[in-house]
Design an enzyme around this catalytic site. Structure first.
Site, PDB file in Angstrom:
ATOM      1  CG  HIS A  55     -27.380  -7.346  31.578  1.00 46.32           C
ATOM      2  ND1 HIS A  55     -26.976  -8.608  31.885  1.00 46.32           N
ATOM      3  CD2 HIS A  55     -26.365  -6.771  30.883  1.00 46.32           C
ATOM      4  CE1 HIS A  55     -25.777  -8.805  31.386  1.00 46.32           C
ATOM      5  NE2 HIS A  55     -25.370  -7.708  30.784  1.00 46.32           N
TER       6      HIS A  55
ATOM      7  CE  LYS B  38     -22.440  -3.990  25.191  1.00 42.42           C
ATOM      8  NZ  LYS B  38     -21.306  -4.865  25.385  1.00 42.42           N
TER       9      LYS B  38
ATOM     10  CG  HIS C  45     -23.395  -6.865  35.282  1.00 39.11           C
ATOM     11  ND1 HIS C  45     -22.074  -7.171  35.061  1.00 39.11           N
ATOM     12  CD2 HIS C  45     -23.870  -6.398  34.116  1.00 39.11           C
ATOM     13  CE1 HIS C  45     -21.771  -6.910  33.798  1.00 39.11           C
ATOM     14  NE2 HIS C  45     -22.839  -6.443  33.201  1.00 39.11           N
TER      15      HIS C  45
HETATM   16  N1  ARG Z   1     -16.589  -6.306  33.137  1.00 44.30           N
HETATM   17  C1  ARG Z   1     -16.257  -7.709  33.097  1.00 44.30           C
HETATM   18  C2  ARG Z   1     -17.423  -8.501  32.519  1.00 44.30           C
HETATM   19  O1  ARG Z   1     -18.529  -8.019  32.464  1.00 44.30           O
HETATM   20  C3  ARG Z   1     -15.923  -8.286  34.448  1.00 44.30           C
HETATM   21  C4  ARG Z   1     -14.755  -7.664  35.152  1.00 44.30           C
HETATM   22  C5  ARG Z   1     -14.302  -8.495  36.317  1.00 44.30           C
HETATM   23  N2  ARG Z   1     -13.184  -7.937  37.032  1.00 44.30           N
HETATM   24  C6  ARG Z   1     -11.926  -8.060  36.643  1.00 44.30           C
HETATM   25  N3  ARG Z   1     -10.991  -7.469  37.362  1.00 44.30           N
HETATM   26  N4  ARG Z   1     -11.613  -8.740  35.585  1.00 44.30           N
HETATM   27  O2  ARG Z   1     -17.203  -9.633  32.119  1.00 44.30           O
END
Ligand code: ARG
Length: 579
Positions: A139, A136, A142
């Site tokens: 964007h 993806k 993040h």
């Molecule tokens: N990739 C996830 C998202 O975009 C966030 C991950 C955060 N870290 C974790 N250990 N849960 O929502």
């Protein structure tokens, strides 16, 4: 004072803290009372003194005396180091430092490379941030996690921790069944190599459109994900390729942002190694989880005021939560962290509460070292970006837009500047980062170019500009002003205010790190820089009357410049020599 690698200064107690510590020691010696350093603050007006305490209140209460009387008695007995005068003021006690000695120490510390740094504690802090989802676009959803996470990582490193930067990638889940199916149907290997993210994103969108017309595709996607989970060669190879290409692409953006992760161990690791599965088994064995009527497995958290935490679905697959449980355990095993920090948007607050509680129920006492650092959303108003694809703004686009806008400003203000493109990129990034870091973390923020780029407002470019101005002053006067003890000459209110902000810097760093609030540091840098600009408007440096004064001012400006530079670097912003 200890010189670390590359001559970087690492001190455990800076002059500001030494005075406070000495006051604390003195109170203990005289009264037998243990006081906390936080009980020593500053009087509301600097004419009253440099430090102040209301400790007489609690002492008087215990002894059944009048606080003002206690304050008066104590003022006569307390003899802290580097303090000139101790004066009672009603129930308060104010302290005035020996200006010359204090100033000279503060400036000497502040001009050192690495100012504000602390000796290494040999303790680990893991920080989970940025974590985009593979295949993806990277964007602006993040952006905040990336910017805030990096600042918190730098802060902790600065105060002596060993920091492990973890990018817990979203690289597993049923969506990869869809993507594999779409790629097999319509994919193009050449496009995948050249513009991987765009291509994969197109495929993903197409899949969802086609799926509506052809439900067969959904079954095929499920089959493909199942095969992927079972480690089937074809699916696995494709997924690995997607992961690799995504990371490569993300790394370009990280490089531009000056960020380097120690590991990209993400969700897939815990799914693929079976560590998530093991977590489910452990939770059942320890009777922390139960099998529900429909066959799914949940941790009942009702008693703890939370909804239940699902760790295994009816169809047997594990979830985001399960993988987070496994990841936390894995981090503990590998790093024995002092803190395990997650910089993740506020929407996931419940998720982390559930995870931390479940870990506690499983008997892991280190669960209280796990910290969720939440933040609000970043809203990009309509029309803020000239190029928009769909309704997501890619981070690269945002950085390009910022660079372009700054370049235009430079063309107007300073067209002869060298490396305009590079400088514009640095200023653009500073604008974006500081806009985020200077605001209250948990609030939703609205992005506004005029505000973020205003060279005279409370912005990243303003700080960089002031840094460049200080550089200019130093170059201008340094030859004419050498030697002499500078401290004796810096008596004006403006100079004293600068020295105060400079000497408070190490303590601010520590405070900012301990609270996971980069915005504390950001605000301090603004105050420091305001103090510098106020000073600069009032005092002519070049035409200082005596050589001594010139030399003293030079040292002060050098200390300011270095303090600001050290602070900016912690926030991930490049101090510029010229702009
Ligand atoms: N990739 C996830 C998202 O975009 C966030 C991950 C955060 N870290 C974790 N250990 N849960 O929502």
């Amino acid at each position: 004072m200890k010189q670390g690698l590359r001559g970087t200064v690492k001190i455990n107690m800076y002059v500001y803290e030494e005075v406070i510590d000495s006051i604390v020691q003195e109170i203990k010696r005289v009264t037998g009372q243990e006081v906390n350093a936080s009980e020593i603050s500053e009087p509301p007006d600097s004419s009253m003194g440099d430090f102040s305490t209301n400790i007489a209140f609690s002492i008087a209460k215990k002894q059944g005396k009048d606080p003002a009387k206690v304050a008066q008695e104590l003022s006569e007995e307390l003899k802290p180091r580097m303090v000139d005068q101790v004066t009672p003021q009603g129930p308060y006690i104010n302290f005035k430092v020996k200006k010359k000695e204090y100033t000279s120490r503060a400036l000497q510390e502040a001009v050192q490379e690495g100012y504000g740094g602390r000796e290494s504690k040999e303790e680990n802090i893991t920080i989970d941030y940025s974590h985009p989802n593979i295949a993806k676009p990277f964007h602006i959803g993040h952006l905040r996690s990336t910017v805030i996470g990096e600042a918190i990582a730098n802060l902790n490193e600065k105060i002596g921790y060993r920091v492990i930067r973890i990018n817990h990638l979203g690289d597993w889940g049923t969506q990869f069944g869809k993507l594999i199916t779409a790629y097999k149907e319509w994919g193009d290997p050449k496009e995948l190599e050249e513009t991987p993210i765009e291509h994969l994103n197109e495929l993903y969108v197409k899949f969802h459109e086609e799926e509506k017309l052809n439900p067969e595709l959904s079954d095929e996607a499920r089959r493909n994900f199942k095969k992927l989970e079972e480690g089937n060669q074809e699916q696995l190879e494709l997924w690995e390729k997607i992961r690799e290409l995504s990371i490569e692409k993300f790394k370009e953006t990280y490089k531009r942002l000056g960020i380097k992760f120690d590991t990209y161990k993400g969700e897939s690791h815990y799914a693929r190694t079976g560590e998530s599965e093991k977590m489910v088994k452990e939770a059942l064995e320890k009777e922390v989880a139960q099998i529900d009527l429909d066959g799914s497995i949940v941790v009942n958290l009702e008693k703890h005021g939370m909804t239940n935490c699902l760790i295994k679905k009816r169809d047997g697959s594990t979830l985001y939560s399960t993988r987070d449980l496994a990841a936390a355990k894995d981090r503990w095993k590998e790093y024995r962290f002092k803190k395990n920090i997650y910089v993740v948007r506020s929407a996931q607050t419940l998720h982390f509460k559930q995870i931390f509680k479940t870990l506690e129920l499983l008997g892991y006492t280190w669960s209280n070292r796990c910290i969720h650092v939440p933040f609000g959303s970043l809203n990009m108003p309509e029309g803020a970006m000239s190029t928009r694809k769909g309704n997501i703004v890619e981070l690269e686009q945002l950085l390009n837009e910022a660079q372009g806008r700054v370049l235009k400003l430079i063309e107007e203000k300073n067209p002869q500047l060298e490396n305009k493109g590079e400088v514009a990129d640095e200023v653009g990034k500073a604008a974006i980062k500081f806009n985020d870091l200077s605001q209250n973390r948990v609030k939703d923020i609205e992005f506004n170019w005029e505000r973020a780029l205003n060279f005279e407002g409370d912005t990243g470019p303003y700080l960089q500009y002031s840094h460049a101005r200080a550089t200019g002053i130093i170059e201008e006067v340094s030859e004419e002003a050498q030697g002499k003890d500078p401290a004796q000459e810096l008596n004006s209110k403006e100079e004293q205010e600068m020295i105060k902000k400079i000497s408070e810097f190490p303590r601010t760093l520590k405070n900012s790190a301990e609270k996971n609030e980069p915005h504390i540091l950001a605000q301090h840098l603004l105050e420091l820089t305001h103090a510098f600009n106020t000073f600069y408007r009032k005092h002519s440096v070049k035409y200082a009357e005596t050589k001594e004064l010139k030399s003293a001012i030079l040292k002060l400006v050098q200390a300011f410049k270095n303090t600001l530079a050290e602070g900016l670097k912690v926030l991930g912003i490049t101090p510029l020599e010229e702009m």
